[in-house]
Design an enzyme around this catalytic site. Structure first.
Site, PDB file in Angstrom:
ATOM      1  N   GLU A 363       0.853  -1.186   0.000  1.00  0.00           N
ATOM      2  CA  GLU A 363       0.000   0.000   0.000  1.00  0.00           C
ATOM      3  C   GLU A 363       0.887   1.234   0.000  1.00  0.00           C
ATOM      4  O   GLU A 363       1.856   1.324   0.775  1.00  0.00           O
ATOM      5  CB  GLU A 363      -0.918   0.032   1.218  1.00  0.00           C
ATOM      6  CG  GLU A 363      -1.814   1.257   1.218  1.00  0.00           C
ATOM      7  CD  GLU A 363      -2.837   1.276   2.345  1.00  0.00           C
ATOM      8  OE1 GLU A 363      -3.615   2.251   2.427  1.00  0.00           O
ATOM      9  OE2 GLU A 363      -2.856   0.316   3.140  1.00  0.00           O
ATOM     10  N   ASN A 422      -4.840   5.116  -1.967  1.00  0.00           N
ATOM     11  CA  ASN A 422      -6.117   5.639  -1.495  1.00  0.00           C
ATOM     12  C   ASN A 422      -6.576   6.808  -2.366  1.00  0.00           C
ATOM     13  O   ASN A 422      -5.780   7.676  -2.731  1.00  0.00           O
ATOM     14  CB  ASN A 422      -5.992   6.132  -0.045  1.00  0.00           C
ATOM     15  CG  ASN A 422      -5.922   4.980   0.933  1.00  0.00           C
ATOM     16  OD1 ASN A 422      -6.932   4.441   1.341  1.00  0.00           O
ATOM     17  ND2 ASN A 422      -4.709   4.593   1.307  1.00  0.00           N
ATOM     18  N   GLU A 454      -7.799   2.201  -3.586  1.00  0.00           N
ATOM     19  CA  GLU A 454      -8.560   1.972  -2.357  1.00  0.00           C
ATOM     20  C   GLU A 454      -9.583   3.091  -2.207  1.00  0.00           C
ATOM     21  O   GLU A 454      -9.240   4.264  -2.201  1.00  0.00           O
ATOM     22  CB  GLU A 454      -7.635   1.918  -1.146  1.00  0.00           C
ATOM     23  CG  GLU A 454      -6.716   0.714  -1.163  1.00  0.00           C
ATOM     24  CD  GLU A 454      -6.039   0.495   0.176  1.00  0.00           C
ATOM     25  OE1 GLU A 454      -6.424   1.174   1.158  1.00  0.00           O
ATOM     26  OE2 GLU A 454      -5.136  -0.347   0.251  1.00  0.00           O
ATOM     27  N   ASP A 484     -11.814  -0.019   1.314  1.00  0.00           N
ATOM     28  CA  ASP A 484     -10.919   0.169   2.451  1.00  0.00           C
ATOM     29  C   ASP A 484     -11.686   0.123   3.770  1.00  0.00           C
ATOM     30  O   ASP A 484     -12.852   0.521   3.846  1.00  0.00           O
ATOM     31  CB  ASP A 484     -10.213   1.518   2.305  1.00  0.00           C
ATOM     32  CG  ASP A 484      -9.005   1.637   3.211  1.00  0.00           C
ATOM     33  OD1 ASP A 484      -8.550   0.601   3.734  1.00  0.00           O
ATOM     34  OD2 ASP A 484      -8.505   2.766   3.380  1.00  0.00           O
ATOM     35  N   GLU A 541      -5.849  -5.849   7.559  1.00  0.00           N
ATOM     36  CA  GLU A 541      -4.950  -4.770   7.953  1.00  0.00           C
ATOM     37  C   GLU A 541      -4.586  -4.877   9.438  1.00  0.00           C
ATOM     38  O   GLU A 541      -5.327  -5.471  10.221  1.00  0.00           O
ATOM     39  CB  GLU A 541      -5.607  -3.415   7.703  1.00  0.00           C
ATOM     40  CG  GLU A 541      -5.899  -3.110   6.244  1.00  0.00           C
ATOM     41  CD  GLU A 541      -6.431  -1.705   6.054  1.00  0.00           C
ATOM     42  OE1 GLU A 541      -5.729  -0.876   5.470  1.00  0.00           O
ATOM     43  OE2 GLU A 541      -7.563  -1.448   6.495  1.00  0.00           O
TER      44      GLU A 541
END
Length: 600
Positions: A363, A422, A454, A484, A541
């Site tokens: 990420e 993101n 995301e 997410d 996560e």
């Protein structure tokens, strides 16, 4: 039983009976043979079967099969002649019951699901299918019963994921926004009070007492707020809550705000601590003209003003808030300078195969290298960047950086890494994201399959057709789409149906309590099963311990991300760690002191 079964045999359709003799000569059974086995077939069915007769306001049972006895725990002789409503115990106000009663009165078929009780008092969910049958002048009802408790519990668990905050049991952010609109937006004359509150210095509480005490304090805060009788209570963020009250008049708002303040003033007694919490409180009063979002936003603006003056008490929203305006302007000026000077970088955190430990992707987490304050997490500047319109330019530069890095990393890899970034709703609503990414990918020479976007929580509040179209175009390009923080309220089950997503990420709040909270394990397992059933990649996560990794792996979660495998690092450090991992070394770096969440 036999007379009743004889009547059942007589209920067979006449046209079917006529057809059977015509084929009996071909070696098939005749009608009488079929009639003779009906009692045995009904008696041995795996579903419960019950036959009742409508008699005035009652429907006494005439027959039940063996499966009915096994399902309910009642022997046949205990139920014949009774109305089957006895299975409902004291819960005869279930909404489905009125629908069943109306169907029986109208001699119509009906299907429903009810909460019933066995003879030993245990609860089960009963899928009930009722079909009318006239036998002479008597109206019989044939009922098929099936225990669907396990399915119902799965639905409840998934519903909690979609609508409730997993820690406090309050509504989550998205559910609060949607429910407030559904309940109040059509009531033009309704007068609403929206209260937002935030625990002051909550980060210090977590650091000083530990996350277990911090979570317990949040749970107790949620419990107290639910006792206030508000129409809606929600946990909006890490330590932020919101309440909505419908007011009889504007004067009553002060009394309610005072009641909120008084309820939160008492010490919080939790395991291992006796804590006096301080809250910043902001509120707004108004009519939900055009929707409730503006009223909720106004309460948030008042909350920010209250945070700047912790001793000032609850703050009512003011149309002109000079302090808030100056803060936004100052941040906007600094961000413009930061974009012009290219002060933004990305750090990368690995995502790994939970069974083999192989790095599958990473990420990309944006950081602002502020010349005065040092590295700044996105929670400090993304909202202002989006409001000021700077986020679009920042996003284009960021995606170019990430895709260029992805090409560098994957240039000589047999199995390429996938990089996730993101993005926010504003970027889709104001920009052609598919066109932008297509252009960037052609410029950098990166493969679209190397990139996953995301999707942030506000995206799922938009019903704009252009957003869904952009998602579909991105999927046609080959870019992945990830939901997410799944399970925290920033997403819901409906989003998985509406949007062509390829991945869901289990929020770290669920992962952190896997070993201690059975309810979290149920929810995590449900999310993993849901992802598998829909063909989606599931990423957990916040994996920080070997025990968490092992539990997730045993549940079938394929991918993990967290400090157990590595902290977010800059490009060069990430590339070096990847090289060591590829050659058989280990690089699961420990988290730096004070790091709580690398994403915000």
């Amino acid at each position: 039983m036999l007379p009743v079964m004889e009547e059942i045999r007589n209920l067979m359709p006449a046209d079917f009976i006529k057809r059977v003799p015509s084929i009996a000569g071909d070696g098939l059974a005749d009608t009488d043979s079929i009639r003779s086995i009906l009692p045995t077939l009904v008696e041995e069915l795996s579903d419960g079967i019950a036959i009742g007769q409508r008699s005035g306001a009652n429907s006494p049972l005439l027959y039940v099969n063996k499966s009915f006895e096994r399902l309910t725990g009642y022997a046949r002789h205990e139920v014949i002649g009774k109305d089957c409503r006895y299975l409902q115990g004291n819960e005869r106000d279930q909404p489905e019951i009125a629908r069943i009663r109306a169907a029986i009165e109208a001699a119509e078929p009906v299907d429903a699901t009810l909460r019933n009780y066995r003879k030993d008092g245990s609860e089960f969910w009963n899928s009930l299918s009722l079909r009318p049958a006239w036998v002479g002048d008597a109206l019989l009802y044939v009922a098929i019963l099936r225990d669907v408790s396990s399915i119902r519990q799965t639905h409840i668990a998934l519903d909690r994921v979609a609508n409730l905050d997993g820690l406090t049991g309050c509504l989550n952010r998205q559910s609060f926004l949607l429910t407030a609109d559904e309940r109040f937006a059509t009531q033009a004359e309704a007068l609403l009070l929206v209260v937002k509150l935030d625990v002051i210095d909550f980060h210090d509480l977590n650091t000083g007492y530990g996350f277990e005490v911090g979570d317990a304090l949040l749970c107790e805060t949620g419990r107290r707020l639910r006792d206030l009788g508000a129409a809606l209570v929600a946990r909006m963020g890490a330590n932020e809550f919101a309440l909505a009250f419908q007011l009889p008049d504007e004067q009553s708002a002060d009394a309610i705000v005072s009641m909120v303040t008084a309820l939160l003033a008492a010490d919080f007694v939790v395991a291992g601590a006796n804590v006096s919490l301080r809250f910043a409180i902001g509120y707004a009063i108004g009519k939900p003209v055009g929707g409730t979002l503006s009223l909720i936003r106004n309460a948030g603006t008042a909350l920010w003003a209250a945070k700047s003056d912790p001793l000032g008490g609850p703050r009512r929203f003011r149309d002109s808030d000079d302090e808030q305006a100056r803060r936004r302007l100052r941040m906007t000026r600094e961000l413009k300078s930061a974009v012009a000077n290219n002060e933004f970088v990305y750090h990368f955190q690995p995502q790994v195969d939970l069974v083999t430990g192989e790095w599958l992707g990473a990420e990309a987490l944006i950081r602002w290298n502020h010349p005065l304050f040092g590295s700044q997490l996105p929670g400090r500047f993304i909202e202002t960047a989006e409001r000021s319109g700077l986020l679009l330019e920042l996003t284009e530069r960021s995606l170019t950086t990430v895709t260029t890095f992805a090409r560098r990393i994957n240039a000589h890899r047999h199995k390429p890494l996938r990089f996730s970034v993101n993005v926010s709703a504003g970027e889709f609503l104001r920009h052609d994201m598919a066109e932008l990414l297509d252009r960037i990918l052609r410029q950098t020479g990166a493969d679209p399959a190397w990139l996953t976007l995301e999707i942030t929580e506000s995206m799922f509040l938009s019903d704009t057709p252009g957003v869904i179209d952009a998602f579909e175009r991105l999927r046609r390009i080959g870019v992945g789409l990830s939901v997410d923080d799944f399970g925290t309220g920033y997403s819901n089950l409906r989003s998985l149906e509406r949007f062509p997503v390829t991945e869901i990420k289990i929020d770290r709040t669920f992962v952190s309590e896997l070993a201690t909270a059975p309810s979290k394990r149920v929810i995590v397992r449900a999310i993993i099963e849901l992802g598998r059933a829909l063909g989606l990649t599931v990423v957990a996560e916040g994996v920080e311990t070997e025990a968490q990794r092992a539990m997730l792996s045993e549940m079938g979660c394929p991918v993990g991300q967290g400090y157990l495998f590595g902290v977010p690092t800059d490009e060069e450090s990430f590339a070096a760690s990847l090289e060591r991992q590829a050659t058989g070394g280990t690089d699961a770096a420990a988290p730096a002191p004070g790091i709580v969440d690398a994403k915000t």
